[in-house]
Design a protein around this motif. Structure first.
Motif, PDB file in Angstrom:
ATOM      1  N   SER A  17      14.910   8.413  32.673  1.00  0.00           N
ATOM      2  CA  SER A  17      13.461   8.578  32.785  1.00  0.00           C
ATOM      3  C   SER A  17      13.075   9.485  33.946  1.00  0.00           C
ATOM      4  CB  SER A  17      12.777   7.221  32.911  1.00  0.00           C
ATOM      5  OG  SER A  17      13.244   6.540  34.055  1.00  0.00           O
ATOM      6  N   THR A  18      13.869   9.521  34.980  1.00  0.00           N
ATOM      7  CA  THR A  18      13.543  10.375  36.119  1.00  0.00           C
ATOM      8  C   THR A  18      14.814  11.033  36.639  1.00  0.00           C
ATOM      9  OG1 THR A  18      13.902   8.677  37.799  1.00  0.00           O
ATOM     10  CG2 THR A  18      11.699   8.783  36.831  1.00  0.00           C
ATOM     11  N   SER A  19      14.618  12.042  37.421  1.00  0.00           N
ATOM     12  CA  SER A  19      15.762  12.701  38.049  1.00  0.00           C
ATOM     13  C   SER A  19      16.497  11.744  38.967  1.00  0.00           C
ATOM     14  CB  SER A  19      15.288  13.914  38.851  1.00  0.00           C
ATOM     15  OG  SER A  19      14.720  14.872  38.006  1.00  0.00           O
ATOM     16  N   MET A  20      15.758  10.836  39.604  1.00  0.00           N
ATOM     17  CA  MET A  20      16.379   9.868  40.513  1.00  0.00           C
ATOM     18  C   MET A  20      17.294   8.915  39.740  1.00  0.00           C
ATOM     19  SD  MET A  20      16.584   9.634  43.544  1.00  0.00           S
ATOM     20  CE  MET A  20      17.095   8.629  44.855  1.00  0.00           C
ATOM     21  N   ASP A  21      16.908   8.544  38.523  1.00  0.00           N
ATOM     22  CA  ASP A  21      17.771   7.701  37.684  1.00  0.00           C
ATOM     23  C   ASP A  21      19.096   8.409  37.413  1.00  0.00           C
ATOM     24  OD1 ASP A  21      15.866   5.698  37.524  1.00  0.00           O
ATOM     25  OD2 ASP A  21      15.114   6.354  35.566  1.00  0.00           O
TER      26      ASP A  21
ATOM     27  N   ILE B 163      24.920   9.059  38.411  1.00  0.00           N
ATOM     28  CA  ILE B 163      26.054   9.877  38.833  1.00  0.00           C
ATOM     29  C   ILE B 163      26.748   9.230  40.037  1.00  0.00           C
ATOM     30  CG2 ILE B 163      26.692  12.105  39.840  1.00  0.00           C
ATOM     31  CD1 ILE B 163      24.490  13.328  38.008  1.00  0.00           C
ATOM     32  N   GLY B 164      25.964   8.668  40.952  1.00  0.00           N
ATOM     33  CA  GLY B 164      26.542   7.977  42.107  1.00  0.00           C
ATOM     34  C   GLY B 164      27.374   6.779  41.692  1.00  0.00           C
ATOM     35  N   LYS B 165      26.864   6.003  40.738  1.00  0.00           N
ATOM     36  CA  LYS B 165      27.605   4.840  40.245  1.00  0.00           C
ATOM     37  C   LYS B 165      28.892   5.271  39.558  1.00  0.00           C
ATOM     38  CE  LYS B 165      23.654   1.780  39.676  1.00  0.00           C
ATOM     39  NZ  LYS B 165      22.808   1.034  38.735  1.00  0.00           N
ATOM     40  N   LEU B 166      28.829   6.350  38.812  1.00  0.00           N
ATOM     41  CA  LEU B 166      30.024   6.866  38.139  1.00  0.00           C
ATOM     42  C   LEU B 166      31.076   7.274  39.173  1.00  0.00           C
ATOM     43  CD1 LEU B 166      31.421   7.648  35.511  1.00  0.00           C
ATOM     44  CD2 LEU B 166      30.276   9.858  35.652  1.00  0.00           C
TER      45      LEU B 166
END
Length: 68
Positions: free
Chosen positions: A5-9, A14-17
């Motif tokens: 929904s947002t760029s922050m999501d 990507i951080g979690k990956l």
């Protein structure tokens, strides 16, 4: 990329990956070290390990993920 929904999501995803990749690397390093120690100490042989891995792999019939 409609599912984000947002760029922050997307950034958080990507951080979690990246975190998962690091965790996977450390787990595999630990397993590899344990296997090597067991072999060095003569508690198991590479052949026994390979046989057991093939046996367990053979138990995996089909994909664990349903295909729709």
């Amino acid at each position: 990329m409609d599912s984000f929904s947002t760029s922050m999501d997307l950034v958080q995803f990507i951080g979690k990956l990246g975190d998962l990749k690091d965790e996977h690397y450390h787990m595999m390093l630990t397993v590899s070290a344990l296997v090597e120690l067991l072999i060095e100490k003569g508690l198991i042989s590479r052949q026994e390990l390979e046989r057991k891995a093939a046996e367990l792999d053979g138990l995996m019939t089909g994909s664990p993920y349903p295909m729709a």
